[in-house]
Design an enzyme around this catalytic site. Structure first.
Site, short mmCIF file in Angstrom:
data_model
loop_
_atom_site.label_atom_id
_atom_site.label_comp_id
_atom_site.label_asym_id
_atom_site.label_seq_id
_atom_site.Cartn_x
_atom_site.Cartn_y
_atom_site.Cartn_z
N PHE A 139 0.85 -1.19 0.00
CA PHE A 139 0.00 0.00 0.00
C PHE A 139 0.89 1.24 0.00
CE2 PHE A 139 -2.68 3.36 1.58
CZ PHE A 139 -3.78 3.20 0.76
N ASP A 208 1.32 -4.14 8.97
CA ASP A 208 0.20 -3.25 8.73
C ASP A 208 -1.06 -4.11 8.62
OD1 ASP A 208 -1.79 -1.60 7.72
OD2 ASP A 208 -0.44 -0.49 6.41
N TYR A 233 -10.99 2.89 9.90
CA TYR A 233 -12.18 3.20 9.10
C TYR A 233 -12.57 2.13 8.10
CZ TYR A 233 -8.67 5.17 5.79
OH TYR A 233 -7.59 5.37 4.97
N LYS A 234 -11.90 0.99 8.13
CA LYS A 234 -12.29 -0.10 7.24
C LYS A 234 -13.16 -1.09 8.03
CE LYS A 234 -8.01 0.55 4.61
NZ LYS A 234 -8.57 1.14 3.37
N ARG A 380 -12.32 -4.68 -7.32
CA ARG A 380 -12.15 -5.23 -5.98
C ARG A 380 -13.49 -5.25 -5.25
NH1 ARG A 380 -8.55 -2.09 -1.49
NH2 ARG A 380 -10.48 -0.88 -1.42
#
Lengths: 421, 421
Positions: A139, A208, A233-234, A380
């Site tokens: 990422f 991560d 926030y996921k 995705r």
């Protein structure tokens, strides 16, 4: 694989009732909870309470209050339920979801800023070693946060493809920094094996957890991880730009030294002394004043995920993504799966490659099905198991297959790219 | 100076109506808006809108949306009113309050983290110079953020008393970093003179506006400042731990390089490339994903302050603090004023020294008057001109004088210190 199959699965789903605990828009199938988790209904009331009772009524006193109250009587500051310990309180709850001890996790700042702190901490513990090892295509913010330290002359970035990581672990590597579940492909790293390999080579390890924490089993202490960060926030449903979290193994607490030495990480912030003296343990990861609205929303999301339980979430996640995969394989057999076929080797998502991924994603959105496009050619779909149903998965697969079969994506309004996607 | 005087002043106060725009608790006189600003009533509705319509209904689409809406129709991403430009949008509004151009300010992270970015940026622009010059007793986080860079070998801290600052500006000083209004005493630095002096010595200048921005005139461009930071939760009324802001003079934008190189500061965050390439101007100060709940609340506070106007706020601030000073001088003539007597030489606050400042502060709180204690012996009263009335100031002075005259503070319940104050 029919709609009836999907409905039977939903009827048998032990997590089915939890869907009602989220606010989900009518006419939308949301398969992007791995980008922004849905709104827990309880968040609305909790934020109103924080604003009206804690901020509005209690004002500055809420930093030390004994909890939400507006009776004007409590202000003893003798415990840790006031705002001042909110990062630790939420951190301890997150710790239980990622296999850590309560005092090993703190909720604060962003993933990016926490990466900087922990890379800095690792470098300080590794005199003579400057290399931060990661993989290409990690990422972006993980890779970018090395760049700032590189420019300061403090770090050196090294990238190795997944199958070459172990070979790249030499005596120069200070830190191996990887994302547990890859944001684009969903591929999951073996945390136990890679942590061991890195430590055998004298490196520290930073995981991560942004794309795994809150959806899949993670055992930070069980795999002997040194450091970790993760996203609020996921899968934790903490709201847009929610505070992130950071983990430091207890064995490193005494030696922990990180570069963002702000007043909230001081041993006595309110002594207002000129010289920095770090607070104990992960408390010293704090820098500035924590954002209370964000932490309050994050806490609601974390509480809800904790109530459902990671094991049940992981089980449903695998069933959902396998069901979706089977539906897509039936209906759009040519669509190339990028994610691992083995559900135990991937996160709570499925990604497919298609030259027209962008336009297909837009055509899906026009039909109320929200997945995600990732440059240059990836579609995705995230399966947040707390609120996605089998019927959602079925309908998404049906529509996806229809859009591909009919070339519905082949329209200017779907192909025109916006500036930000 | 009587209650009637105070009421006459309130009746004539052109800002009087704005008090109703804030939620203020019954039975409380709040003189601590310089620590945590009060809740604007509009914040409640705006946060509900962000949660329900933007997060709950629009979900991930709100990053690119054309603004608050829940009709499901708008998603063109072609403008900058979606969440993705929120830091810039709020930054531009703050810029107008501190004498900066709209593209010179961005709202993000915390004061501490922004200090780190800008100290790092200054060091990168000053090869061969490592000294960060500040004053002893500056707000702690300003001094502490130098410590992390010092430990990394990148910076060297030098402190000089206010009257020795100009003499301490030699060829080693990379950056002069001062707080415009001192958090404890309220003393105001001469930004024009010190900026000029520092630049004459080849140093850059960073102003911390935490205790002036939003209450007093600040002219960053007018005084040729290089960098600045400021706080969102004091006079801007953005809520507990609100995002902070950072300013970089336009002339430095091209060369700007800061160490927290996260994905949101990338020229193309959604290209997901492996290599960092900075976004233009202050956009590159962004690191992680911005906290939207915090930014939304901050925007409401900033809008309200902008509506009232800094000049009117500054004028009332001076009248209020002068009125309070006169009342206290009348009633408690022995109480030592620590703040400058000249209202043009201080911020929107008055501080007094007393050996029993802590207990006096607690006794005031028990009477519903919230001021602030600052270690070891300072009583601090903030006059947030947007919502504090002359009657508030009068009643606070009356009660303060009473508590001192009767030694009401001399009770165990007022003298026992809590762990956090």
């Amino acid at each position: 694989m029919s709609l009836e199959d999907a409905r039977l699965r939903d009827a048998a789903d032990p997590l089915r009732a939890y869907r009602q605990r989220f606010h989900l828009p009518d006419g939308v199938i949301y398969l992007d909870g791995n980008s922004l988790g849905a709104l827990p209904r309880a968040t609305l009331a909790r934020l109103e309470q924080v604003m009206r009772a804690e901020w509005g009524e209690r004002l500055i006193r809420s930093w030390n209050d004994t909890g939400p109250n507006d009776d004007g009587a409590k202000d003893d500051g003798a415990n840790d339920t006031g705002w001042i310990r909110y990062p630790q309180r939420v951190g301890a709850k997150i710790a239980a979801l990622v296999g850590a001890a309560p005092d090993e996790v703190i909720a604060c700042d962003t993933v990016s800023v926490n990466l900087f702190k922990l890379i800095g901490a690792a470098l300080a513990m590794q005199p003579g070693r400057k290399v931060i090892l990661s993989e290409p295509g990690n990422f972006p913010t993980d890779l970018y946060m090395i760049a700032g330290l590189e420019k300061q002359g403090l770090a050196q970035r090294r990238l190795a493809a997944p199958d070459a990581i172990e070979a790249a672990l030499d005596g120069e590597v200070a830190l191996l920094m990887l994302t547990h579940v890859h944001y684009k492909s969903g591929r999951m790293h073996d945390m136990v094996r890679l942590t061991q390999a890195a430590q055998d080579a004298g490196a520290l390890v930073l995981w991560d957890l942004s794309h795994s924490g809150g959806a899949l089993p993670v055992d930070l202490d069980g795999c002997n991880a040194d450091f970790a960060v993760g996203c609020g926030y996921k899968y934790l449903n903490g709201g847009p730009g929610a505070p992130a979290y950071a983990f430091v193994a207890a064995r490193h607490h005494a030696a922990l030294s990180q570069p963002l030495t702000g007043w909230m990480g001081h041993a006595q912030p309110f002594a207002f002394s000129d010289d920095y003296r770090p607070a104990p343990g992960v408390d010293r990861l704090l820098a500035g004043t924590p954002g209370i609205l964000g932490l309050a929303a994050l806490e609601v999301g974390v509480d809800l995920i904790a109530e459902i339980g990671i094991d049940r979430l992981a089980q449903k996640s695998r069933q959902l993504s396998e069901f979706f995969r089977a539906c897509v394989t039936d209906r759009a057999p040519d669509l190339e799966l990028v994610s691992p076929r083995d559900p135990l080797a991937r996160g709570s998502q499925l990604s497919f490659r298609h030259d027209e991924a962008y336009a297909i994603c837009q055509a899906l959105i026009a039909r109320g099905i929200i997945g995600d496009f990732r440059d240059p050619d990836i579609l995705r779909f995230g399966f947040a198991p707390a609120y996605v149903s089998f019927e959602d998965a079925f309908m998404a697969a049906e529509n996806l297959a229809h859009i591909i079969a009919t070339r519905e994506w082949d329209a200017p309004r779907f192909k025109a790219r916006s500036a930000v996607t």
